[in-house]
Scaffold this motif. Structure first.
Motif, mmCIF file in Angstrom:
data_model
loop_
_atom_site.group_PDB
_atom_site.id
_atom_site.type_symbol
_atom_site.label_atom_id
_atom_site.label_comp_id
_atom_site.label_asym_id
_atom_site.label_seq_id
_atom_site.Cartn_x
_atom_site.Cartn_y
_atom_site.Cartn_z
ATOM 1 N N VAL A 96 4.134 -12.294 7.603
ATOM 2 C CA VAL A 96 2.825 -12.811 7.999
ATOM 3 C C VAL A 96 2.593 -12.454 9.454
ATOM 4 N N ARG A 97 1.404 -11.959 9.740
ATOM 5 C CA ARG A 97 1.004 -11.686 11.119
ATOM 6 C C ARG A 97 -0.446 -12.133 11.295
ATOM 7 N N GLY A 136 -17.538 -9.040 11.597
ATOM 8 C CA GLY A 136 -17.856 -8.730 12.987
ATOM 9 C C GLY A 136 -16.673 -8.353 13.849
ATOM 10 N N SER A 137 -15.479 -8.227 13.253
ATOM 11 C CA SER A 137 -14.278 -7.894 14.020
ATOM 12 C C SER A 137 -13.642 -6.632 13.458
ATOM 13 N N ASP A 138 -13.118 -5.808 14.354
ATOM 14 C CA ASP A 138 -12.430 -4.593 13.929
ATOM 15 C C ASP A 138 -10.990 -4.852 13.494
ATOM 16 N N LYS A 139 -10.412 -5.951 13.980
ATOM 17 C CA LYS A 139 -9.018 -6.257 13.665
ATOM 18 C C LYS A 139 -8.951 -7.363 12.613
ATOM 19 N N PRO A 140 -7.974 -7.288 11.716
ATOM 20 C CA PRO A 140 -7.807 -8.386 10.761
ATOM 21 C C PRO A 140 -7.311 -9.642 11.482
ATOM 22 N N VAL A 141 -7.600 -10.791 10.893
ATOM 23 C CA VAL A 141 -7.134 -12.062 11.469
ATOM 24 C C VAL A 141 -5.820 -12.512 10.837
ATOM 25 N N CYS A 142 -5.464 -11.897 9.721
ATOM 26 C CA CYS A 142 -4.191 -12.211 9.071
ATOM 27 C C CYS A 142 -3.823 -11.055 8.156
ATOM 28 N N VAL A 143 -2.547 -10.719 8.143
ATOM 29 C CA VAL A 143 -1.998 -9.769 7.176
ATOM 30 C C VAL A 143 -0.738 -10.426 6.639
ATOM 31 N N ALA A 144 -0.681 -10.603 5.320
ATOM 32 C CA ALA A 144 0.444 -11.336 4.747
ATOM 33 C C ALA A 144 0.864 -10.739 3.411
ATOM 34 N N GLU A 145 2.169 -10.721 3.177
ATOM 35 C CA GLU A 145 2.693 -10.396 1.853
ATOM 36 C C GLU A 145 2.960 -11.726 1.158
ATOM 37 N N PHE A 146 2.182 -11.987 0.139
ATOM 38 C CA PHE A 146 2.157 -13.263 -0.560
ATOM 39 C C PHE A 146 2.792 -13.061 -1.937
ATOM 40 N N LEU A 147 3.838 -13.824 -2.229
ATOM 41 C CA LEU A 147 4.543 -13.708 -3.495
ATOM 42 C C LEU A 147 4.035 -14.750 -4.481
ATOM 43 N N VAL A 148 3.691 -14.282 -5.663
ATOM 44 C CA VAL A 148 3.199 -15.145 -6.726
ATOM 45 C C VAL A 148 4.015 -14.855 -7.986
ATOM 46 N N ARG A 149 4.414 -15.909 -8.660
ATOM 47 C CA ARG A 149 5.115 -15.740 -9.939
ATOM 48 C C ARG A 149 4.152 -16.085 -11.070
ATOM 49 N N ARG A 150 4.076 -15.155 -12.008
ATOM 50 C CA ARG A 150 3.193 -15.285 -13.174
ATOM 51 C C ARG A 150 4.075 -15.508 -14.398
ATOM 52 N N TYR A 151 3.820 -16.621 -15.099
ATOM 53 C CA TYR A 151 4.584 -16.932 -16.315
ATOM 54 C C TYR A 151 3.645 -16.959 -17.504
#
Length: 151
Positions: A96-97, A136-151
């Motif tokens: 997460v950043r 309105g912004s050139d930069k992202p406010v968050c970049v995240a690798e989000f793990l989800v489990r699908r059953y």
């Protein structure tokens, strides 16, 4: 909303951008409620008058963790993972950043990429790379690798 009809189709999307969420407005009321829920009442989030005077953004900024908390909404409103899904679980985050602040009153959306899939007992683990853009912004406010489990 993008519907992914089968597990095979889902697996075939690994390494690709899959969806982009709708814009979500971030309000001072949301920020204040988040501050109450977490106990994080730092003035940069909850004091609009002081923030207008002392911050270069013209007002308050959302908590990074509030931005992060929007990820499940962005996913669920953008992608349907098929009719045979019994349950989805938030399994956590790898990276997460917060590259830029999120000024209160702006709108955000998530650009959603399926990084990888991994078979697990009874289901599949999905690693979603979500880049949260701020209007309105050139930069992202968050970049995240989000793990989800699908059953």
């Amino acid at each position: 909303m993008r519907t992914i009809a089968s597990l095979e189709e889902l697996k075939s999307l690994a390494g690709q951008e899959v969806a982009c969420s709708e814009w979500i407005a971030v309000t001072q009321e949301q920020v204040d409620r988040f501050a109450d829920a977490t106990g994080d009442h730092q003035w940069i989030h909850v004091d609009p008058e002081r923030a207008a005077r002392e911050l270069p953004y013209g007002g308050t900024v959302a908590h990074g963790f509030l931005t992060l908390a929007l990820l499940p909404r962005m996913l669920s409103e953008s992608i349907s993972l098929g009719p045979d899904v019994r349950m989805l679980l938030n399994y956590g985050l790898n990276r997460v950043r917060f590259p830029a602040p999120l000024p209160v009153g702006r709108r955000v959306r998530g650009v959603i990429r399926l990084e990888s899939t991994e078979d697990i007992p009874g289901g599949i683990q999905l690693a979603w790379l979500i880049t949260v853009e701020c209007e309105g912004s050139d930069k992202p406010v968050c970049v995240a690798e989000f793990l989800v489990r699908r059953y």
